[in-house]
Design a protein around this motif. Structure first.
Motif, short mmCIF file in Angstrom:
data_model
loop_
_atom_site.label_atom_id
_atom_site.label_comp_id
_atom_site.label_asym_id
_atom_site.label_seq_id
_atom_site.Cartn_x
_atom_site.Cartn_y
_atom_site.Cartn_z
N ASN A 63 0.87 -1.17 0.00
CA ASN A 63 0.00 0.00 0.00
C ASN A 63 0.91 1.22 0.00
OD1 ASN A 63 -1.78 2.06 0.52
ND2 ASN A 63 -2.78 1.07 2.25
N ASN B 256 -4.60 -4.16 3.76
CA ASN B 256 -5.45 -3.17 4.42
C ASN B 256 -6.34 -2.41 3.45
OD1 ASN B 256 -4.46 -3.89 7.01
ND2 ASN B 256 -2.62 -2.69 6.65
N ARG B 257 -6.19 -1.13 3.30
CA ARG B 257 -7.11 -0.37 2.46
C ARG B 257 -6.92 -0.63 0.98
NH1 ARG B 257 -9.88 2.48 5.91
NH2 ARG B 257 -8.91 3.14 7.87
N LEU C 113 -6.64 -10.63 0.18
CA LEU C 113 -6.82 -9.37 0.91
C LEU C 113 -6.39 -9.58 2.36
CD1 LEU C 113 -8.78 -9.19 -1.58
CD2 LEU C 113 -10.17 -7.67 -0.19
N LEU D 230 -6.26 -8.07 5.97
CA LEU D 230 -6.93 -7.06 6.78
C LEU D 230 -6.39 -7.12 8.21
CD1 LEU D 230 -10.60 -7.62 5.59
CD2 LEU D 230 -8.91 -6.05 4.64
N GLY E 96 -9.73 -1.23 6.26
CA GLY E 96 -10.15 -1.53 4.91
C GLY E 96 -11.42 -2.35 4.79
N TRP E 97 -12.12 -2.65 5.91
CA TRP E 97 -13.36 -3.40 5.83
C TRP E 97 -14.46 -2.65 6.57
CZ3 TRP E 97 -14.18 -7.63 2.89
CH2 TRP E 97 -15.41 -8.27 3.04
N THR F 299 -15.11 -3.16 2.54
CA THR F 299 -14.48 -2.61 1.36
C THR F 299 -15.55 -2.00 0.45
OG1 THR F 299 -12.96 -3.11 -0.46
CG2 THR F 299 -14.61 -4.78 0.07
N GLU F 300 -15.13 -1.37 -0.62
CA GLU F 300 -16.09 -0.66 -1.46
C GLU F 300 -16.98 -1.64 -2.21
OE1 GLU F 300 -13.08 0.15 -5.23
OE2 GLU F 300 -13.55 1.76 -3.84
N THR G 6 -15.78 -4.04 -5.02
CA THR G 6 -15.00 -5.18 -4.54
C THR G 6 -15.92 -6.24 -3.97
OG1 THR G 6 -13.11 -3.75 -4.07
CG2 THR G 6 -13.15 -5.91 -3.02
#
Length: 233
Positions: A39, A63-64, A80, A82, A93-94, A96-97, A100
């Motif tokens: 990241n 993470n993000r 992923l 986390l 990061g959770w 997530t968008e 995803t």
């Protein structure tokens, strides 16, 4: 896995989180390459284009994971990682968008969640639906061994990328074998010369975003593994 219910209670988790990455090792077995993608805001589109992402490759995001959307359409495995927040027990990061979550729901076999747990009794664990989930403890000896604490920061700890690299080094094989990297890669089924790769682990403005990691120690340890960084020029 609807966005309205992205987490589940940790009732099924033990009081102390063991190393439980057999599912991750199984997912990585036979992969042509595994790239740990940092990241790191200094990464360029050229750097990201160098990351192998064919069907037999795997990309590990942390993470993000700001670069994850670029990799959602591939047929490779996205791992992923986390990390549990020190204070709140929630995970960086959770949830997530949405895109995803949609990709994970549509093709769960192309994803794997690896959770770095501080205390599984606090907070709630991400619920990835049908996506497999593995876990390890933030204070696992393989991660914390010889790691220097940063003065005046009580919650200093290894960075997530370094922690996963050390975890794979020590526990990436059945039975917790260690040995040299080339033997480990052969046992995991990773073909040379690609094998295990890094991307963005050797940026120059080290540690400018959070001082709680011992960046000099991490860079020295990583350099000693003889691994290639795709973004290092």
């Amino acid at each position: 896995m609807p966005p309205s219910s992205p987490i589940s209670p940790p009732d099924s988790e033990p009081d102390r989180a063991p190393v439980a990455i057999a599912g991750l090792v199984s997912a990585l077995r036979g992969r042509r390459s595994v790239t740990l993608l940092a990241n790191n805001p200094t990464l360029t589109p050229r750097d990201l284009a160098a990351v192998p992402c064919a069907e037999r490759d795997a990309v590990v995001h942390f993470n993000r994971a700001p670069f994850l959307p670029r990799f959602l359409s591939g047929r490779h495995l996205n791992v992923l990682v986390l990390r549990q927040h020190f204070d709140t027990g929630r995970f960086h990061g959770w949830p997530t968008e949405a895109r995803t979550l949609d990709a994970m729901q549509a093709a769960p076999e192309r994803f794997h969640l690896l959770l770095c747990l501080n205390d599984p009794r606090s907070g709630a664990l991400p619920d990835p639906g049908a996506v497999p989930r593995s876990r390890f403890a933030a204070d696992d000896p393989a991660v914390r061994e010889d790691y220097p604490l940063v003065p005046d920061i009580a919650f200093a700890a290894p960075s997530t990328g370094f922690a996963v690299l050390m975890l794979l080094r020590a526990h990436g094989l059945p039975g917790g074998e260690t040995g040299r990297w080339h033997r480990a890669l052969v046992r995991l089924g990773l073909a040379r010369p690609r094998g295990l790769l890094l991307c963005g682990f050797f940026d120059t403005p080290e540690g400018r975003f959070w001082p709680g990691h011992s960046w000099a120690h991490e860079r020295a340890r990583i350099a000693g593994q003889g691994l290639r960084d795709l973004a290092r020029r």
